[in-house]
Design a protein around this motif. Sequence first.
Motif, PDB file in Angstrom:
ATOM      1  N   THR A  90       0.835  -1.203   0.000  1.00 49.02           N
ATOM      2  CA  THR A  90       0.000   0.000   0.000  1.00 49.02           C
ATOM      3  C   THR A  90       0.867   1.250   0.000  1.00 49.02           C
ATOM      4  O   THR A  90       0.608   2.204  -0.755  1.00 49.02           O
ATOM      5  CB  THR A  90      -0.926   0.007   1.231  1.00 49.02           C
ATOM      6  OG1 THR A  90      -1.782  -1.133   1.179  1.00 49.02           O
ATOM      7  CG2 THR A  90      -1.773   1.261   1.281  1.00 49.02           C
ATOM      8  N   GLY A 226      -4.013   3.717  -6.967  1.00 48.95           N
ATOM      9  CA  GLY A 226      -3.921   2.715  -8.015  1.00 48.95           C
ATOM     10  C   GLY A 226      -4.151   3.262  -9.407  1.00 48.95           C
ATOM     11  O   GLY A 226      -4.104   2.517 -10.387  1.00 48.95           O
ATOM     12  N   THR A 244     -10.628   0.824  -1.612  1.00 42.39           N
ATOM     13  CA  THR A 244      -9.825  -0.170  -2.324  1.00 42.39           C
ATOM     14  C   THR A 244     -10.635  -0.919  -3.382  1.00 42.39           C
ATOM     15  O   THR A 244     -10.110  -1.823  -4.024  1.00 42.39           O
ATOM     16  CB  THR A 244      -9.224  -1.198  -1.341  1.00 42.39           C
ATOM     17  OG1 THR A 244     -10.296  -1.905  -0.695  1.00 42.39           O
ATOM     18  CG2 THR A 244      -8.334  -0.541  -0.312  1.00 42.39           C
ATOM     19  N   LEU A 248      -8.189  -0.543  -7.033  1.00 43.28           N
ATOM     20  CA  LEU A 248      -7.440  -1.559  -6.290  1.00 43.28           C
ATOM     21  C   LEU A 248      -8.155  -2.913  -6.251  1.00 43.28           C
ATOM     22  O   LEU A 248      -7.683  -3.851  -5.603  1.00 43.28           O
ATOM     23  CB  LEU A 248      -7.131  -1.068  -4.877  1.00 43.28           C
ATOM     24  CG  LEU A 248      -6.261   0.202  -4.812  1.00 43.28           C
ATOM     25  CD1 LEU A 248      -5.882   0.531  -3.380  1.00 43.28           C
ATOM     26  CD2 LEU A 248      -5.005   0.051  -5.655  1.00 43.28           C
ATOM     27  N   LEU A 317      -3.219  -6.487  -4.306  1.00 41.07           N
ATOM     28  CA  LEU A 317      -1.944  -5.799  -4.081  1.00 41.07           C
ATOM     29  C   LEU A 317      -0.761  -6.630  -4.542  1.00 41.07           C
ATOM     30  O   LEU A 317       0.244  -6.089  -5.025  1.00 41.07           O
ATOM     31  CB  LEU A 317      -1.786  -5.441  -2.599  1.00 41.07           C
ATOM     32  CG  LEU A 317      -2.689  -4.322  -2.069  1.00 41.07           C
ATOM     33  CD1 LEU A 317      -2.473  -4.122  -0.576  1.00 41.07           C
ATOM     34  CD2 LEU A 317      -2.439  -3.019  -2.812  1.00 41.07           C
TER      35      LEU A 317
END
Length: 426
Positions: A90, A226, A244, A248, A317
Motif C-alpha cells: 500500500t 492505483g 480499495t 485496487l 496488491l
Amino acid sequence: MSDYKLGLDYAKQQDTLDELSSYRQQFHIPKDKHGNELIYLCGNSLGLQPKSARDYINQELEDWANLGVEGHTDAKNPWLPYHEFLTESTAKLVGAKPIEVVTMNSLTANLHFMMASFYQPTKERYKIVIESDAFPSDKYAVESQLRHHGYDDKEGLILWGPRDNEELLRIEDLEQILEAHGHEIALVMIGGVNYYTGQFFDLKRITELGHKHGCKVGFDCAHGAGNVDLDLHNSGADFAVWCTYKYLNSGPGSLSGCFVHERHAYDKSLNRFTGWWSHNKQTRFNMRHEFDVLPGAEGWQLSNPPILSMAAIKASLDLFNKVGLEPLLNKSKKLTGYFEFLLKELGEDVIRIITPENPNERGCQLSIQVLNADKSLHDKLTEAGVISDWREPDVIRCAPVPLYNSFEDVYLMVEKMKAVLKKSPS
C-alpha cells in the motif's frame, strides 16, 4: 497524439506490443448472456475481480474451518497481524512510508476519524474548504462535522468552484480563497482526483497553500489510489483516505486505506477516537493497561481487521507488486491518450471531453459529454455491451484500466458509440 492511428489493426498491434497485456487474463471479465466478454470501462466505480482472490479468501476460510480461534496465530497468514501484510504494498502504491499507512474501516468512516484529529475548529478558525462538486459523501461528511462542532453547515463551508462556463478547477482560484479567508479556515479537504471530471489536482501545491495559511490539509484519494502517482509523503498532506474497491480491485464495499503523515506519527497529544487495535501490540491482550497509542497510522485503528475482505485486498496488491506503479502509469497514459484520440475523431460538434487534456492532470478516466444526449444514450451503450458509468446531468465516465483493459476494448467502445449515435435522433 499524432502517433496514434485509426483502425482495428492498429489497436490489435498495440495489444501485441503491450508488455502488460497478459495481466488481463488474471481477471474475470464480465460476459453477456451469450457468453461474449463485455467491454468493461467501469473500474472507476468497481474494479474487476482478480482470479486469485478466490484462492486467497479460500485459504482463510480453510484456516478458519480447521483452526477456529487458533487461526489468529497459527493460520498460514496469521490473523492478528494480517493488516501488516498489506502495509508495504500500500505504501508503495500511494507514495508513502510504511509507518504512514494502514488499511481499516470504510472510506467515509476513515474521513470522519481523520477529521476528529485534524479538524480542530476554534471561534476564529472553523471553516472547511472542499470542491464545489465534491463527491457527495465528502460533502455530507464535512457538513456533519461542522454541525457536530456547533457551526452552521452552509456558512462554515467554502466551495472551490470552476469559473463560469468551465468545468475544471483552477489552482489560482483556490489561492485567492485562501488569501481572502485563510485566517478563518481550519481544514482544506479536496478529492485528489475529482470523481466527475477526472481532474487530478496538484496535491503538493494545494498542501503548501493550505499550510502557508495555517490550515490542515487532507485528500480523499478514492479515484487516485492505483490510478495516479499520489506521492503522498512528498505532498506533505496531513492525511488522506481512499477506498480499495475501485482501481485496487478488492471487491464491493471493501475496506479503506488511510495515510497520516510521518510528522504526526509520534504525537500522542493529537485528539482521536480510539479502540483496542490502536493500543500497544505488546500489551493489547493484557486487557488491564491504560491506553498506550501505537505510533503512525496504525494508531488510528479501532477494531480487529476483517480478514476475508483483507484477503481480497492482498490478492490485488500482490498483482500490483508484480507489475509496479510506473509501468502501469505508462500504459495508462498511452491507453487513455488513444481513447481520447478516437473520441476526438467523432468531432467537437458531437462530443466533448471535460477531463483535462494534460495526461499529468488526469488518471485513466475520461468524462464525456455528448451534444444533446441524455441517459438514454448511456442505456443504449450498455445494451451494446459497454459497461460505463452515467453521472447526472450529462456525463458518461469511462476508465480504461491498464491492468485489464486493452487497446481493442477502447477501439470497440468508440465503434459502438458511433453506431449508437447514428441510430439516435439528432
